[in-house]
Design an enzyme around this catalytic site. Structure first.
Site, PDB file in Angstrom:
ATOM      1  N   SER A 137       0.837  -1.204   0.000  1.00 44.53           N
ATOM      2  CA  SER A 137       0.000   0.000   0.000  1.00 44.53           C
ATOM      3  C   SER A 137       0.870   1.252   0.000  1.00 44.53           C
ATOM      4  O   SER A 137       0.535   2.251  -0.647  1.00 44.53           O
ATOM      5  CB  SER A 137      -0.917   0.008   1.227  1.00 44.53           C
TER       6      SER A 137
ATOM      7  N   CYS B 130     -14.058  -9.993   2.921  1.00 45.21           N
ATOM      8  CA  CYS B 130     -13.538  -8.714   3.417  1.00 45.21           C
ATOM      9  C   CYS B 130     -13.376  -7.719   2.275  1.00 45.21           C
ATOM     10  O   CYS B 130     -13.734  -6.549   2.400  1.00 45.21           O
ATOM     11  CB  CYS B 130     -12.211  -8.939   4.131  1.00 45.21           C
TER      12      CYS B 130
ATOM     13  N   GLY C 291      -3.091  -1.722  -2.396  1.00 41.60           N
ATOM     14  CA  GLY C 291      -1.843  -2.395  -2.750  1.00 41.60           C
ATOM     15  C   GLY C 291      -2.026  -3.824  -3.213  1.00 41.60           C
ATOM     16  O   GLY C 291      -1.178  -4.675  -2.943  1.00 41.60           O
TER      17      GLY C 291
ATOM     18  N   CYS D 295      -7.485 -11.824   7.327  1.00 44.39           N
ATOM     19  CA  CYS D 295      -7.651 -10.433   6.930  1.00 44.39           C
ATOM     20  C   CYS D 295      -7.917  -9.546   8.141  1.00 44.39           C
ATOM     21  O   CYS D 295      -8.914  -9.713   8.832  1.00 44.39           O
ATOM     22  CB  CYS D 295      -8.814 -10.338   5.940  1.00 44.39           C
TER      23      CYS D 295
END
Length: 338
Positions: free
Chosen positions: A2, A87, A112, A184
């Site tokens: 990211s 998610c 990302g 996650c």
């Protein structure tokens, strides 16, 4: 990943705002392990190094309701869900996406992920990332093309080693930091320990395929078809889960290549398509787990959903997991394995 995405976008001239999604907290952790505070710390440092605004969005309630409750209920029913798929659909490109567009007035949402987006006369398409070892389209297949119009994946054209080098080039503070792992947003948590907070243990028999009892388990809900580690049968040949019988609370095990672990077809329900579905039947490729190279198959309509018929038998097709359907590099969509 990211951080490099943000750096690339800023270098390209975009006005970038960093936003951290807090979806879990230490108080709620079944194991006392929570990486949210550490993750937020690094995100804040990256934003400061890039001189971009930084905000934190609290999505703990939504994550509990849409991901954790779903995760636990699926295991209770004897299925093995993939929370990262949900998610992305429900949180990152659901609740958060809506907040980014409406509250932050963003033109695009960038993440990302190792994936690519292509816009052409047929619409917006989701393509596999160039780094096939890191390609994350398996987790993104439920995000519709309409939303992808306002999504960017800046590192989709790079390999992981190249992204590491870019992190050093941009002097990012987390350039040498190891990749995050685990569920996650929850972090590196033992799934069995996590589930025991929500699903009581219920001991039962571990049986071989020919009916011989070789041990006891703590509850069939904690296990996954194809699993080897944590079965609790020591010595001799390694055993793998080949079947979970919820009604009799029996765990059936066999050898790694037991014929009962292989199937030629599967039924898909709760399907989602990036764009309009293709005319059926159609030749496709499909992955039944993350990082599996897509396998040749035929997709057909079935009275109960969609049927995938594979050219070669597939090992450990697992109820509750996602099967993702490709046409070469393009992601068509996917669904939940029955």
């Amino acid at each position: 990943d990211s951080a490099v995405s943000a750096a690339l976008l800023k270098e390209a001239g975009y006005q970038v705002t960093g936003v951290f999604m807090k979806c879990w907290s230490a108080e709620d952790s079944a194991t006392g392990v929570c990486t949210a505070e550490e993750d937020a710390y690094w995100a804040r440092r990256v934003a400061a190094s890039l001189n971009i605004p930084f905000y934190s969005v609290d999505l703990v309630k939504e994550y509990k309701e849409r991901i954790v409750d779903y995760f636990v209920s699926e295991y209770k029913a004897g299925r093995t869900p993939n929370p990262d798929v949900m998610c992305n659909n429900e949180i990152k490109f659901g609740v958060f996406y809506d907040k980014a567009i409406e509250h932050f007035n963003a033109d695009y949402v960038a993440t990302g992920h190792y994936a690519r987006i292509r816009h052409d006369e047929d619409g917006t398409k989701l393509l596999r990332g160039l780094d096939k070892n890191k390609d994350q389209t398996y987790f993104l297949h439920r995000v519709p093309g309409e939303k992808l119009k306002k999504v960017m994946f800046p590192i989709g054209e790079y390999t992981k080693p190249e992204v590491r080098e870019l992190a050093k080039k941009f002097n990012l503070p987390n350039a040498e930091k190891k990749d995050s792992q685990g569920l996650c947003f929850i972090g590196k948590v033992d799934v069995g320990d996590f589930l025991k907070k929500y699903i009581p243990t219920k001991p039962g028999a571990i049986m071989t395929a020919d009916g011989k009892k070789i041990g006891e388990h703590e509850g069939v809900q904690y296990y996954t078809v194809g699993q080897r580690k944590g079965i609790g049968v020591g010595g001799g040949i390694p055993y793998y889960v080949i079947k979970k019988d919820i009604e009799t609370n029996t765990l059936v095990v066999g050898t790694q290549y037991d014929e009962k672990l292989f199937e030629n077809s599967l039924l898909l329900q709760d399907t989602a398509w990036v764009n309009d579905g293709a005319d059926l039947p159609v030749n496709v490729q499909a992955s039944i787990r993350y990082r599996q190279e897509p396998q040749d198959a035929v997709l057909e309509k079935d009275k109960n959903g969609f049927m995938l018929k594979f050219a070669e038998p597939q090992r450990a097709i697992t109820s509750g997991q996602s099967a993702v359907i490709y046409n070469g590099e393009e992601v068509l969509g996917g669904g939940i394995i029955v």
